[in-house]
Write a protein that holds these residues in place. Structure first.
Motif, short mmCIF file in Angstrom:
data_model
loop_
_atom_site.label_atom_id
_atom_site.label_comp_id
_atom_site.label_asym_id
_atom_site.label_seq_id
_atom_site.Cartn_x
_atom_site.Cartn_y
_atom_site.Cartn_z
N LEU A 179 0.63 3.42 -10.97
CA LEU A 179 0.04 2.38 -10.13
C LEU A 179 -1.45 2.22 -10.43
CD1 LEU A 179 1.71 3.13 -6.66
CD2 LEU A 179 2.42 1.49 -8.40
N PHE A 180 -2.15 3.34 -10.61
CA PHE A 180 -3.57 3.27 -10.96
C PHE A 180 -3.75 2.64 -12.35
CE2 PHE A 180 -4.61 6.31 -7.57
CZ PHE A 180 -5.87 5.86 -7.19
N GLY A 181 -2.96 3.10 -13.32
CA GLY A 181 -3.10 2.61 -14.68
C GLY A 181 -2.81 1.12 -14.79
N ASN A 182 -1.94 0.63 -13.93
CA ASN A 182 -1.56 -0.78 -13.96
C ASN A 182 -2.43 -1.63 -13.03
OD1 ASN A 182 0.01 -2.70 -15.15
ND2 ASN A 182 1.89 -2.15 -14.10
N ASN A 183 -3.46 -0.98 -12.43
CA ASN A 183 -4.37 -1.66 -11.50
C ASN A 183 -3.66 -2.28 -10.31
OD1 ASN A 183 -7.07 -1.27 -12.42
ND2 ASN A 183 -6.65 -2.61 -14.14
N LEU A 184 -2.54 -1.67 -9.93
CA LEU A 184 -1.87 -2.10 -8.71
C LEU A 184 -2.53 -1.47 -7.49
CD1 LEU A 184 1.85 -1.93 -9.89
CD2 LEU A 184 0.30 -3.88 -9.88
N ILE A 185 -3.11 -0.32 -7.69
CA ILE A 185 -3.98 0.31 -6.70
C ILE A 185 -5.18 0.86 -7.45
CG2 ILE A 185 -2.07 0.93 -5.16
CD1 ILE A 185 -2.39 3.82 -6.10
N GLY A 186 -6.28 1.11 -6.76
CA GLY A 186 -7.43 1.67 -7.45
C GLY A 186 -8.73 1.38 -6.73
N PHE A 187 -9.81 1.54 -7.46
CA PHE A 187 -11.14 1.34 -6.90
C PHE A 187 -11.82 0.17 -7.60
CE2 PHE A 187 -10.06 5.77 -6.21
CZ PHE A 187 -10.41 5.95 -4.87
N GLY A 188 -12.32 -0.76 -6.79
CA GLY A 188 -13.03 -1.92 -7.32
C GLY A 188 -14.42 -2.03 -6.71
N ASP A 189 -15.03 -3.18 -6.86
CA ASP A 189 -16.38 -3.40 -6.34
C ASP A 189 -16.45 -3.26 -4.83
OD1 ASP A 189 -17.24 -3.85 -8.91
OD2 ASP A 189 -16.98 -6.03 -8.78
N SER A 190 -15.35 -3.61 -4.16
CA SER A 190 -15.32 -3.55 -2.69
C SER A 190 -14.66 -2.29 -2.16
CB SER A 190 -14.59 -4.78 -2.13
OG SER A 190 -13.28 -4.86 -2.67
N GLY A 191 -14.45 -1.30 -3.05
CA GLY A 191 -13.83 -0.05 -2.63
C GLY A 191 -12.38 0.03 -3.05
N PHE A 192 -11.60 0.84 -2.36
CA PHE A 192 -10.20 1.04 -2.71
C PHE A 192 -9.39 -0.21 -2.40
CE2 PHE A 192 -5.84 2.49 -1.88
CZ PHE A 192 -5.60 3.22 -3.04
N PHE A 193 -8.46 -0.56 -3.30
CA PHE A 193 -7.64 -1.76 -3.08
C PHE A 193 -6.18 -1.48 -3.40
CE2 PHE A 193 -8.79 -1.94 -7.57
CZ PHE A 193 -7.59 -2.27 -8.17
N VAL A 194 -5.31 -2.29 -2.83
CA VAL A 194 -3.88 -2.29 -3.13
C VAL A 194 -3.52 -3.74 -3.43
CG1 VAL A 194 -1.55 -1.87 -2.28
CG2 VAL A 194 -3.42 -0.33 -1.62
N ASP A 195 -3.11 -4.01 -4.66
CA ASP A 195 -2.83 -5.38 -5.07
C ASP A 195 -1.66 -5.37 -6.05
OD1 ASP A 195 -2.78 -8.01 -5.74
OD2 ASP A 195 -4.68 -8.02 -6.84
#
Length: 380
Positions: free
Chosen positions: A171-187
């Motif tokens: 999930l992290f590697g596919n950027n389905l979840i992770g950390f972005g400019d606005s903090g942790f995200f689920v997308d």
């Protein structure tokens, strides 16, 4: 390393797991696995060299259709067949090949690795190298799951935790979840793209598929360790060609659909491309996969699976140095989770195996001493 030079016993556990009592040469297996993993790690380098209009700029596309990666895998496996047939003749083992019984495990092991490599090479062309190589290494976990289902092998709490870690890592590697400019995200957006990789989401999907097929190949290759490496290699590569060919046909057929014309092969390679293709077919084909077969026959599963992870730093190094691909924090986290989740059970099994072997050797030496003492007492 002295303890690795001693041969494992013929009877007992190895007979149970289908090895037929073959005495594994562990030192040979370790060297073979390192060579194989290094060659496999160079796949992204040669695949992009062989197919891109500009080797260092993916935005310019390929000198062929998008299904070219799978065709590269067919060539790679075909070279493997040629290499092992020549080796079979040179070592006068044709009679061994004729006597070797072709079993479903041998056929499926080759079929699965061919399908895995077709998906993997396609993935290296459509997504980042780090994603492609990390996703294929869900394979060891898939192997554990298949062993749990079909061999009824128990899964420990650690294995379940590691399985969860690999899933979260994907999930992290596919950027389905992770950390972005606005903090942790689920997308859960399954179609991400970048200017250089407009089909990145699809490339990640091929990477995951390559991992599933790779795990299945490891599972089937765990059988028939009694089979001669050269004779088995011929059958493995024949079925690998069939597996990679099937993926190529399916992907190329997509080009007949409206809006998917880019998947038609339409090969128009330059001389530079052909040089990369030949290097891919030779170095990453018969050399890397040939040593993989040697390693699989001469290493316990835990050692085999652990050393295989050397491919990951090799490929990521190529991505960083040759293609200038930056590692994001999410890719790094995903990589640690996937590598850790796959390698920790293998390392634990390897350590346990070493301890068990040492204990067996101590028991044998003690028994031999007691027997010598008993003989001396009888003489007196």
């Amino acid at each position: 390393m002295a303890d690795l030079e001693k041969k494992e016993p013929k009877a007992g556990k190895e007979d149970i797991d289908g090895s037929g009592g073959y005495q594994m040469k562990v030192n040979l297996g370790v060297i073979a696995m390192i060579i194989s993993a290094t060659g496999m790690g160079m796949v992204p380098l040669f695949s992009r060299w062989a197919t891109r209009t500009d080797m260092f700029n993916g935005a310019l596309g390929f000198n062929a259709g998008d299904s070219i990666g799978a065709l590269m895998a067919v060539g790679r496996m075909g070279m493997g067949v040629l290499f092992f047939v020549i080796l079979l003749l040179a070592t006068h083992k044709v009679h061994v090949f004729k006597k070797l019984k072709l079993t479903p495990a041998i056929a499926l092991g080759g079929l699965m690795i061919g399908m895995s490599l077709a998906c993997y090479v396609t993935s290296t062309l459509l997504t980042t190298i780090s994603n492609a190589v990390l996703f294929i290494y869900i394979g060891p976990v898939i192997c554990v799951i298949l062993a749990r289902i079909f061999r009824k092998e128990p899964m420990s709490s650690l294995q379940w935790i590691c399985l969860g870690a690999v899933f979260v890592g994907m999930l992290f590697g596919n950027n389905l979840i992770g950390f972005g400019d606005s903090g942790f995200f689920v997308d859960f957006n399954l179609v991400p793209s970048t200017p250089e990789f407009p089909q990145k989401g699809l490339g990640d999907a091929f990477g995951i598929a390559s991992g599933f097929f790779y795990g299945a190949s490891m599972f089937f290759n765990g059988y028939r360790k009694d089979a001669d490496t050269t004779a088995r290699g011929v059958w493995n590569f024949i079925f690998a060609v069939i597996g990679a060919g099937a993926i190529t046909i399916v992907l190329n057929a997509l080009g007949a659909n409206p809006g998917m014309e880019n998947w038609a092969l339409n090969v128009h390679f330059t001389t530079f491309n052909w040089i990369g293709a030949v290097l891919l077919w030779i170095i990453c084909g018969p050399i890397a996969l040939g040593f993989l077969l040697v390693a699989g026959r001469n290493l316990p599963a835990a050692d085999y699976g652990t050393i295989a992870y050397w491919e990951v730093p090799v490929a990521i190094f190529i991505g960083l140095v040759v293609f200038g691909e930056a590692l994001t924090i999410n890719t790094i986290i995903g990589g640690f989770l996937i590598i850790g989740g796959g390698a920790i059970p293998s390392i634990k099994g390897m350590v346990a195996g070493r301890k068990q072997k040492q204990q067996a050797e101590i028991s044998e030496n003690l028994a031999a001493r007691l027997e010598e003492e008993a003989i001396k007492e009888d003489i007196r």
